[in-house]
Motif scaffolding. Structure first.
Motif, PDB file in Angstrom:
ATOM      1  N   ILE A   1       6.880  -4.585 -28.722  1.00 39.02           N
ATOM      2  CA  ILE A   1       7.136  -5.534 -29.805  1.00 39.02           C
ATOM      3  C   ILE A   1       6.967  -4.860 -31.162  1.00 39.02           C
ATOM      4  CG2 ILE A   1       6.227  -7.614 -30.903  1.00 39.02           C
ATOM      5  CD1 ILE A   1       5.562  -8.573 -28.017  1.00 39.02           C
ATOM      6  N   LEU A   2       5.893  -4.114 -31.325  1.00 40.26           N
ATOM      7  CA  LEU A   2       5.653  -3.454 -32.600  1.00 40.26           C
ATOM      8  C   LEU A   2       6.710  -2.396 -32.887  1.00 40.26           C
ATOM      9  CD1 LEU A   2       1.776  -3.102 -32.584  1.00 40.26           C
ATOM     10  CD2 LEU A   2       3.180  -4.813 -33.738  1.00 40.26           C
ATOM     11  N   LEU A   3       7.152  -1.720 -31.824  1.00 33.87           N
ATOM     12  CA  LEU A   3       8.211  -0.733 -32.001  1.00 33.87           C
ATOM     13  C   LEU A   3       9.465  -1.397 -32.537  1.00 33.87           C
ATOM     14  CD1 LEU A   3       9.545   2.044 -31.587  1.00 33.87           C
ATOM     15  CD2 LEU A   3      10.055   1.336 -29.248  1.00 33.87           C
ATOM     16  N   LEU A   4       9.826  -2.535 -31.954  1.00 32.82           N
ATOM     17  CA  LEU A   4      11.036  -3.213 -32.393  1.00 32.82           C
ATOM     18  C   LEU A   4      10.885  -3.770 -33.798  1.00 32.82           C
ATOM     19  CD1 LEU A   4      12.158  -5.085 -29.172  1.00 32.82           C
ATOM     20  CD2 LEU A   4      13.001  -2.939 -30.091  1.00 32.82           C
TER      21      LEU A   4
ATOM     22  N   ALA B   1      12.153 -18.304 -28.543  1.00 35.30           N
ATOM     23  CA  ALA B   1      12.565 -16.904 -28.438  1.00 35.30           C
ATOM     24  C   ALA B   1      14.079 -16.782 -28.523  1.00 35.30           C
ATOM     25  CB  ALA B   1      12.057 -16.314 -27.120  1.00 35.30           C
ATOM     26  N   GLN B   2      14.782 -17.646 -27.819  1.00 37.74           N
ATOM     27  CA  GLN B   2      16.245 -17.638 -27.846  1.00 37.74           C
ATOM     28  C   GLN B   2      16.754 -17.826 -29.272  1.00 37.74           C
ATOM     29  OE1 GLN B   2      18.170 -17.502 -24.843  1.00 37.74           O
ATOM     30  NE2 GLN B   2      20.027 -17.290 -26.078  1.00 37.74           N
ATOM     31  N   ALA B   3      16.170 -18.787 -29.990  1.00 35.65           N
ATOM     32  CA  ALA B   3      16.619 -19.066 -31.360  1.00 35.65           C
ATOM     33  C   ALA B   3      16.376 -17.870 -32.268  1.00 35.65           C
ATOM     34  CB  ALA B   3      15.906 -20.309 -31.890  1.00 35.65           C
ATOM     35  N   ALA B   4      15.224 -17.220 -32.144  1.00 35.16           N
ATOM     36  CA  ALA B   4      14.913 -16.074 -33.005  1.00 35.16           C
ATOM     37  C   ALA B   4      15.850 -14.910 -32.717  1.00 35.16           C
ATOM     38  CB  ALA B   4      13.462 -15.654 -32.798  1.00 35.16           C
TER      39      ALA B   4
ATOM     40  N   GLY C   1      15.710  -7.525 -26.783  1.00 37.10           N
ATOM     41  CA  GLY C   1      14.879  -8.718 -26.721  1.00 37.10           C
ATOM     42  C   GLY C   1      15.508  -9.813 -25.887  1.00 37.10           C
ATOM     43  N   LEU C   2      16.818  -9.996 -26.033  1.00 36.71           N
ATOM     44  CA  LEU C   2      17.516 -11.020 -25.256  1.00 36.71           C
ATOM     45  C   LEU C   2      17.487 -10.692 -23.766  1.00 36.71           C
ATOM     46  CD1 LEU C   2      19.176 -13.608 -25.314  1.00 36.71           C
ATOM     47  CD2 LEU C   2      21.231 -12.216 -25.680  1.00 36.71           C
ATOM     48  N   ALA C   3      17.663  -9.431 -23.423  1.00 33.48           N
ATOM     49  CA  ALA C   3      17.585  -9.028 -22.015  1.00 33.48           C
ATOM     50  C   ALA C   3      16.196  -9.298 -21.449  1.00 33.48           C
ATOM     51  CB  ALA C   3      17.940  -7.547 -21.873  1.00 33.48           C
ATOM     52  N   THR C   4      15.163  -9.038 -22.261  1.00 31.01           N
ATOM     53  CA  THR C   4      13.795  -9.310 -21.832  1.00 31.01           C
ATOM     54  C   THR C   4      13.593 -10.791 -21.588  1.00 31.01           C
ATOM     55  OG1 THR C   4      13.018  -7.410 -23.120  1.00 31.01           O
ATOM     56  CG2 THR C   4      11.367  -9.017 -22.441  1.00 31.01           C
ATOM     57  N   LEU C   5      14.108 -11.631 -22.480  1.00 30.87           N
ATOM     58  CA  LEU C   5      14.010 -13.082 -22.309  1.00 30.87           C
ATOM     59  C   LEU C   5      14.724 -13.525 -21.033  1.00 30.87           C
ATOM     60  CD1 LEU C   5      13.460 -15.997 -23.222  1.00 30.87           C
ATOM     61  CD2 LEU C   5      15.536 -15.838 -24.636  1.00 30.87           C
ATOM     62  N   GLN C   6      15.916 -13.019 -20.824  1.00 30.23           N
ATOM     63  CA  GLN C   6      16.672 -13.411 -19.634  1.00 30.23           C
ATOM     64  C   GLN C   6      15.945 -13.006 -18.355  1.00 30.23           C
ATOM     65  OE1 GLN C   6      20.180 -11.321 -20.844  1.00 30.23           O
ATOM     66  NE2 GLN C   6      21.173 -13.147 -21.689  1.00 30.23           N
TER      67      GLN C   6
ATOM     68  N   GLY D   1      11.304 -12.845 -31.578  1.00 27.52           N
ATOM     69  CA  GLY D   1      11.751 -13.343 -30.283  1.00 27.52           C
ATOM     70  C   GLY D   1      10.936 -12.779 -29.138  1.00 27.52           C
ATOM     71  N   LEU D   2      10.639 -11.480 -29.208  1.00 33.14           N
ATOM     72  CA  LEU D   2       9.836 -10.873 -28.147  1.00 33.14           C
ATOM     73  C   LEU D   2       8.394 -11.384 -28.167  1.00 33.14           C
ATOM     74  CD1 LEU D   2      10.884  -7.137 -27.817  1.00 33.14           C
ATOM     75  CD2 LEU D   2      10.720  -8.838 -26.003  1.00 33.14           C
TER      76      LEU D   2
END
Length: 436
Positions: free
Chosen positions: A20-23, A93-96, A114-119, A74-75
């Motif tokens: 998260i911090l990296l992103l 998360a999806q909205a962000a 991030g989206l792949a992580t959420l999915q 999001g993450l």
């Protein structure tokens, strides 16, 4: 924690905050000229330094165009869903992440990762794999995206492709998250010694107390699941809690080991603390089964009722929970619902876990001839979890294949005599009946 849950923990547990911090602090493959990229990094750096959800939210109010910051938010929301077991965080998360992609729709690798992580967190593994590949098309040196791709392909049962993705991840960054996944890949194939070695190496390079606790937990799980070594597992859980005292996974596993040691009141107190904080289905099931084994059936049913409520909330949030539903309903509810859920899980992602769930669901519906092929498929990768062996043994017993049933049930208890409060006793009584 079961093997089925530990596979997801690899995604969200190994170095999650570091990712998260990296992103938040760097732009991977950002488009535009050098001024745009430098401005984005400058905008995101304070959020990375703060490292908190509240600080990042405040930052984005002041700098709403910070698309890496929206991806990081999001993450953080995905991680909050993991910690709290509250699926409402997934919508946030999806909205962000969508906001990040609205601001920067082209070559926004951070948001796609991030989206792949959420999915993946929602068990939408097909889309997670596609989204991770889209992120890698922008930045082919992103170990995080390779990690998500590895996890998604593993859950889809595409093990050779997962191995290729994991090798690329190792080539890019052979650090803690990679070593954790290597350990799990070896475990799936039955190489338990190799799995221990890789997880020990992960522990050796752990960069935080959370990572160290994660590695110690999984070393404890290996001791537990493959040998049923209560003392060794308990010691590893205790070491893990010394590093990460807030880890629910460590607390739940410690309670399970305490129950196996015969200290059931202490174990129930441990479970109550865990499930009172976060209603994770697996922990509720373990607590309920322990209560049922003690004759406290009304309290056990209360726990199982909460499992169904938690499952409904996850489904309403968009998460796929067919696999977990199948095993739960097969053991504690409706055989018909179990079979519907297991068939859906297998159709979507034919992993060894889905094959095992389908086999067991067919068995409780009296369709043992069909069940046997899926029980064999569950063991085809090389791993021999006690629960898989138990399921196959009971199916073989129902088919009158006594020698196979004795072999499998004996093996299940040899692998881990404490593999299930509910089923270990059944394995023993069935062996006695078959011998008689």
């Amino acid at each position: 924690m079961t093997i089925a849950l530990r596979r997801i923990a690899l995604l969200l547990g190994a170095g999650a905050l570091a990712v998260i911090l990296l992103l938040a602090g760097a732009v991977l493959g950002a488009p535009g000229d050098a001024v745009d990229r430098e401005e984005a990094v400058e905008q995101s750096a304070p959020a990375a330094e703060a490292g908190s959800l509240e600080a990042l939210q405040a930052r984005l109010e002041r700098v709403p165009g910070d698309y890496p910051g929206w991806a990081a938010l999001g993450l953080l929301y995905v991680d909050r869903a993991r910690v709290t077991a509250d699926p409402s965080w997934y919508a946030k998360a999806q909205a962000a992440l969508e906001r990040s992609l609205e601001i920067q729709p082209e070559e926004n690798a951070v948001a796609l990762t991030g989206l792949a992580t959420l999915q993946a967190a929602q068990h939408d593994f097909e889309h997670a794999a596609d989204t991770a590949r889209a992120a890698l098309a922008i930045n082919s040196y992103d170990a995080t995206s390779y990690g998500v791709l590895t996890d998604a392909l593993t859950e889809l049962g595409r093990y050779d492709e997962a191995a290729d993705a994991l090798q690329k991840m190792a080539d890019v960054n052979p650090g803690f998250p990679t070593l954790a996944r290597i350990s799990y890949a070896r475990e799936l194939r039955g190489d338990i010694d190799g799995a221990r070695q890789a997880m020990q190496r992960a522990l050796d390079v752990a960069g935080s107390d959370e990572d160290a606790g994660f590695a110690l937990h999984h070393l404890g799980e290996l001791a537990w699941h493959y040998g049923g070594d209560v003392q060794a597992a308990s010691e590893l859980y205790e070491r893990g809690l010394a590093r990460d005292p807030d880890s629910l996974a460590l607390q739940a596993s410690a309670a399970r080991a305490t129950a196996a040691a015969g200290r059931t009141d202490e174990a129930l107190s441990g479970y109550a603390e865990v499930t009172g904080r976060v209603p994770v289905q697996q922990y509720l099931v373990e607590e309920g089964e322990l209560l049922a084994s003690l004759g406290r059936t009304d309290q056990a049913q209360d726990r199982f009722d909460v499992v169904r409520i938690a499952t409904t909330l996850l489904e309403e949030s968009g998460s796929a929970v067919d696999l977990e539903t199948a095993l739960f309903e097969a053991d504690h509810g409706s055989p018909e619902q179990a079979l519907v859920a297991a068939q859906a899980a297998y159709a979507r992602a034919p992993s060894v876990f889905a094959a095992d769930a389908l086999a067991w669901s067919l068995h409780v519906n009296g369709r043992d001839a069909e069940a046997l092929q899926y029980a064999d498929e569950a063991l085809s990768l090389g791993g021999r979890p006690a629960l898989f062996l138990f399921h196959r043994g009971m199916i073989a017993a129902s088919l009158g294949r006594t020698a196979e049933a004795v072999r499998d049930l004996t093996s299940a208890l040899e692998v881990n005599p404490h593999f299930s409060v509910r089923h270990a006793e059944t394995a023993g009584t069935t062996l006695d009946r078959l011998a008689g």
